[in-house]
Design a protein around this motif. Structure first.
Motif, PDB file in Angstrom:
ATOM      1  N   ASP A 129      65.555  79.776 -17.230  1.00 51.98           N
ATOM      2  CA  ASP A 129      65.091  80.672 -15.876  1.00 51.98           C
ATOM      3  C   ASP A 129      63.647  80.762 -16.167  1.00 51.98           C
ATOM      4  OD1 ASP A 129      64.519  82.156 -13.673  1.00 51.98           O
ATOM      5  OD2 ASP A 129      66.294  83.321 -14.066  1.00 51.98           O
ATOM      6  N   PRO A 130      62.868  79.900 -15.270  1.00 54.46           N
ATOM      7  CA  PRO A 130      61.422  79.694 -15.483  1.00 54.46           C
ATOM      8  C   PRO A 130      60.677  80.961 -14.729  1.00 54.46           C
ATOM      9  CG  PRO A 130      62.153  78.462 -13.513  1.00 54.46           C
ATOM     10  CD  PRO A 130      63.272  78.815 -14.396  1.00 54.46           C
ATOM     11  N   LEU A 131      61.354  81.888 -13.910  1.00 51.45           N
ATOM     12  CA  LEU A 131      60.826  82.981 -13.483  1.00 51.45           C
ATOM     13  C   LEU A 131      61.641  83.964 -13.052  1.00 51.45           C
ATOM     14  CD1 LEU A 131      58.456  84.843 -12.701  1.00 51.45           C
ATOM     15  CD2 LEU A 131      58.144  83.340 -10.532  1.00 51.45           C
ATOM     16  N   ASP A 132      62.599  84.888 -13.981  1.00 50.28           N
ATOM     17  CA  ASP A 132      63.495  85.669 -13.825  1.00 50.28           C
ATOM     18  C   ASP A 132      62.778  86.995 -13.118  1.00 50.28           C
ATOM     19  OD1 ASP A 132      66.096  86.800 -13.319  1.00 50.28           O
ATOM     20  OD2 ASP A 132      65.728  87.632 -15.575  1.00 50.28           O
ATOM     21  N   GLY A 133      63.113  87.476 -11.903  1.00 47.96           N
ATOM     22  CA  GLY A 133      62.538  88.608 -11.273  1.00 47.96           C
ATOM     23  C   GLY A 133      61.593  88.211 -10.350  1.00 47.96           C
ATOM     24  N   THR A 134      62.003  87.204  -9.394  1.00 46.59           N
ATOM     25  CA  THR A 134      61.338  86.569  -8.321  1.00 46.59           C
ATOM     26  C   THR A 134      60.798  87.716  -7.530  1.00 46.59           C
ATOM     27  OG1 THR A 134      62.096  84.276  -8.640  1.00 46.59           O
ATOM     28  CG2 THR A 134      60.827  84.894  -6.850  1.00 46.59           C
ATOM     29  N   LYS A 135      61.891  88.566  -7.142  1.00 51.12           N
ATOM     30  CA  LYS A 135      61.510  89.664  -6.323  1.00 51.12           C
ATOM     31  C   LYS A 135      60.358  90.676  -6.895  1.00 51.12           C
ATOM     32  CE  LYS A 135      65.915  89.894  -4.141  1.00 51.12           C
ATOM     33  NZ  LYS A 135      67.255  90.562  -3.921  1.00 51.12           N
ATOM     34  N   GLU A 136      60.689  90.751  -8.014  1.00 50.40           N
ATOM     35  CA  GLU A 136      59.517  91.536  -8.744  1.00 50.40           C
ATOM     36  C   GLU A 136      58.073  90.894  -8.678  1.00 50.40           C
ATOM     37  OE1 GLU A 136      60.471  94.498  -9.816  1.00 50.40           O
ATOM     38  OE2 GLU A 136      62.642  93.814  -9.320  1.00 50.40           O
ATOM     39  N   PHE A 137      58.293  89.639  -8.964  1.00 49.72           N
ATOM     40  CA  PHE A 137      56.968  88.853  -8.896  1.00 49.72           C
ATOM     41  C   PHE A 137      56.267  88.937  -7.416  1.00 49.72           C
ATOM     42  CE2 PHE A 137      54.924  84.805  -7.588  1.00 49.72           C
ATOM     43  CZ  PHE A 137      53.888  84.542  -8.589  1.00 49.72           C
ATOM     44  N   ILE A 138      57.177  88.726  -6.368  1.00 49.17           N
ATOM     45  CA  ILE A 138      56.708  88.619  -5.064  1.00 49.17           C
ATOM     46  C   ILE A 138      55.698  90.128  -4.504  1.00 49.17           C
ATOM     47  CG2 ILE A 138      57.620  88.765  -2.543  1.00 49.17           C
ATOM     48  CD1 ILE A 138      59.738  86.732  -3.647  1.00 49.17           C
ATOM     49  N   HIS A 139      56.711  91.283  -5.140  1.00 56.16           N
ATOM     50  CA  HIS A 139      56.272  92.573  -4.746  1.00 56.16           C
ATOM     51  C   HIS A 139      55.183  93.021  -5.798  1.00 56.16           C
ATOM     52  CE1 HIS A 139      58.954  93.030  -1.593  1.00 56.16           C
ATOM     53  NE2 HIS A 139      60.042  92.849  -2.372  1.00 56.16           N
ATOM     54  N   ARG A 140      54.776  92.245  -6.636  1.00 53.52           N
ATOM     55  CA  ARG A 140      53.657  92.411  -7.601  1.00 53.52           C
ATOM     56  C   ARG A 140      54.032  93.500  -8.446  1.00 53.52           C
ATOM     57  NH1 ARG A 140      49.532  88.823  -6.320  1.00 53.52           N
ATOM     58  NH2 ARG A 140      49.528  88.026  -4.258  1.00 53.52           N
ATOM     59  N   ARG A 141      55.060  93.671  -9.080  1.00 53.97           N
ATOM     60  CA  ARG A 141      55.539  94.657  -9.652  1.00 53.97           C
ATOM     61  C   ARG A 141      55.390  94.499 -11.261  1.00 53.97           C
ATOM     62  NH1 ARG A 141      59.794  96.645  -5.575  1.00 53.97           N
ATOM     63  NH2 ARG A 141      61.064  95.473  -6.584  1.00 53.97           N
ATOM     64  N   GLY A 142      55.155  93.330 -11.687  1.00 52.82           N
ATOM     65  CA  GLY A 142      55.045  92.861 -13.042  1.00 52.82           C
ATOM     66  C   GLY A 142      56.160  92.682 -13.959  1.00 52.82           C
ATOM     67  N   ASP A 143      57.501  93.149 -13.442  1.00 51.04           N
ATOM     68  CA  ASP A 143      58.603  93.005 -14.472  1.00 51.04           C
ATOM     69  C   ASP A 143      59.441  91.788 -14.151  1.00 51.04           C
ATOM     70  OD1 ASP A 143      58.104  95.652 -15.122  1.00 51.04           O
ATOM     71  OD2 ASP A 143      60.114  96.408 -14.773  1.00 51.04           O
ATOM     72  N   PHE A 144      58.596  90.571 -14.324  1.00 52.52           N
ATOM     73  CA  PHE A 144      59.347  89.434 -14.126  1.00 52.52           C
ATOM     74  C   PHE A 144      59.168  88.413 -15.737  1.00 52.52           C
ATOM     75  CE2 PHE A 144      55.020  89.295 -12.205  1.00 52.52           C
ATOM     76  CZ  PHE A 144      54.261  88.328 -13.128  1.00 52.52           C
ATOM     77  N   THR A 145      60.004  87.616 -15.930  1.00 53.56           N
ATOM     78  CA  THR A 145      59.912  87.054 -17.269  1.00 53.56           C
ATOM     79  C   THR A 145      60.171  85.553 -17.183  1.00 53.56           C
ATOM     80  OG1 THR A 145      62.331  87.522 -17.434  1.00 53.56           O
ATOM     81  CG2 THR A 145      60.734  89.087 -18.473  1.00 53.56           C
ATOM     82  N   VAL A 146      59.662  84.801 -18.112  1.00 59.09           N
ATOM     83  CA  VAL A 146      60.171  83.470 -18.807  1.00 59.09           C
ATOM     84  C   VAL A 146      60.862  83.539 -19.484  1.00 59.09           C
ATOM     85  CG1 VAL A 146      59.218  81.342 -19.240  1.00 59.09           C
ATOM     86  CG2 VAL A 146      57.575  82.657 -17.883  1.00 59.09           C
ATOM     87  N   ASN A 147      62.091  82.703 -19.270  1.00 62.21           N
ATOM     88  CA  ASN A 147      63.356  82.511 -20.222  1.00 62.21           C
ATOM     89  C   ASN A 147      63.850  81.323 -20.731  1.00 62.21           C
ATOM     90  OD1 ASN A 147      64.565  85.732 -19.678  1.00 62.21           O
ATOM     91  ND2 ASN A 147      63.516  84.938 -17.896  1.00 62.21           N
ATOM     92  N   ILE A 148      63.947  81.083 -22.036  1.00 62.90           N
ATOM     93  CA  ILE A 148      64.346  79.653 -22.404  1.00 62.90           C
ATOM     94  C   ILE A 148      65.309  79.957 -23.606  1.00 62.90           C
ATOM     95  CG2 ILE A 148      63.683  77.527 -23.551  1.00 62.90           C
ATOM     96  CD1 ILE A 148      60.844  78.158 -22.654  1.00 62.90           C
ATOM     97  N   ALA A 149      66.368  79.422 -23.711  1.00 64.38           N
ATOM     98  CA  ALA A 149      67.514  79.778 -24.504  1.00 64.38           C
ATOM     99  C   ALA A 149      68.444  78.395 -25.171  1.00 64.38           C
ATOM    100  CB  ALA A 149      68.363  80.714 -24.068  1.00 64.38           C
ATOM    101  N   LEU A 150      68.798  78.404 -26.136  1.00 60.02           N
ATOM    102  CA  LEU A 150      70.019  77.445 -26.680  1.00 60.02           C
ATOM    103  C   LEU A 150      71.094  78.164 -26.823  1.00 60.02           C
ATOM    104  CD1 LEU A 150      70.342  74.866 -28.170  1.00 60.02           C
ATOM    105  CD2 LEU A 150      69.876  75.848 -30.204  1.00 60.02           C
ATOM    106  N   VAL A 151      71.891  77.423 -26.065  1.00 63.22           N
ATOM    107  CA  VAL A 151      73.489  77.980 -26.072  1.00 63.22           C
ATOM    108  C   VAL A 151      74.297  76.720 -27.085  1.00 63.22           C
ATOM    109  CG1 VAL A 151      75.484  78.286 -25.055  1.00 63.22           C
ATOM    110  CG2 VAL A 151      73.265  78.961 -24.011  1.00 63.22           C
ATOM    111  N   GLU A 152      74.777  77.476 -28.115  1.00 63.32           N
ATOM    112  CA  GLU A 152      75.872  76.517 -29.023  1.00 63.32           C
ATOM    113  C   GLU A 152      77.044  77.175 -29.037  1.00 63.32           C
ATOM    114  OE1 GLU A 152      73.075  74.890 -32.359  1.00 63.32           O
ATOM    115  OE2 GLU A 152      72.666  77.134 -32.393  1.00 63.32           O
TER     116      GLU A 152
END
Length: 265
Positions: free
Chosen positions: A85-108
């Motif tokens: 998820d390259p930008l989780d928390g798009t709504k936080e990003f849009i409202h400039r609240r800062g609580d957004f994240t970059v997410n990369i995971a391996l599922v096995e």
């Protein structure tokens, strides 16, 4: 998967994507589009997705890749894959609240085993190391040099005084009703996958999610929480949350420190 190879790659890609995101975040204005599921998407989502996807495909060409922004082209095929998820928390990003994240995971085998969660506006970086232990990195967060890291461990929770974290943008009455089953000392609100990380660091004990999420929303946070000794289970029957579902949609779930005496939904 060679974890010694994987971790430096996903850490660096998360930091590079964070730089792209912050360039747009700090601009005077940016466009917001609406996807087919009515969720918002920005140029930051798309730029971060392109950067991470290119990097992962170059480094791990034989591993299936699933990303939110390319999800319309994905079908579940097997239960081992990289998920972004390259930008989780798009709504936080849009409202400039800062609580957004970059997410990369391996599922096995249906389980998120390694992952990185980076909150660029907050300067917080959480990831699993090659051994599977979750750490928080501090310092300059340089691309090619790992700074000081602190091992993360969930809290030894006191069921008479729990700290609960809940969604900033998706709070509802059903969530409040469930939280009221516990003896709660205090509550925090946070956006995006940061909620998993707050449980992983011991800053919270419990994160219930009674709302729609997709596997890319949760996989990296799930991996980080697992690497700190926590767990994520389905809300309905308290069995482990698994990945590789046909439509990538999650059921309601509970993320928690194992000392919490979980209540049935």
């Amino acid at each position: 998967m060679n974890y010694e190879q994987l971790i430096p790659v996903i850490r660096k890609l998360a930091l590079e994507a964070g730089d792209k995101i912050m360039e747009i975040y700090d601009a005077d204005d940016f466009d917001v589009k609406v996807k087919s599921d009515d969720s918002p998407v920005t140029a930051a989502d798309e730029a971060a997705d392109a950067l991470i996807s290119a990097g992962l495909r170059a480094a791990f060409p034989d591993v299936m890749l699933v990303t939110e922004e390319q999800s319309d082209t994905h079908t579940a095929s097997g239960n081992t894959f990289l998920i972004v998820d390259p930008l989780d928390g798009t709504k936080e990003f849009i409202h400039r609240r800062g609580d957004f994240t970059v997410n990369i995971a391996l599922v096995e085998d249906g389980v998120p085993t390694r992952g990185v969660v980076y909150a660029p506006a907050k300067g917080r970086m959480f990831y699993t190391d090659a051994s599977g232990q979750s750490v928080e990195e501090t310092g300059d967060l340089a691309k090619d040099a790992v700074g000081p890291v602190t091992a993360m461990n969930v809290a030894a929770s006191d069921n008479a005084a729990l700290m609960v974290v809940a969604s900033k943008s998706h709070r509802d009455q059903a969530t409040d009703d469930y939280i009221n089953k516990y003896a709660v000392k205090d509550m925090k609100s946070a956006g995006s996958s940061l909620k998993f990380c707050l449980v992983a660091t011991g800053e919270a004990d419990l994160y219930p999610r009674l709302g729609r999420t997709m596997e890319w929303d949760t996989a990296a946070g799930h991996a980080v929480l697992s690497g700190a000794g926590g767990a994520v289970v389905r809300f309905d029957d308290l069995t482990p949350l698994v990945y590789g579902k046909e439509d990538f949609a999650n059921p309601f779930f509970i993320a928690y420190a194992p000392a919490v005496d979980l209540k049935q939904g």
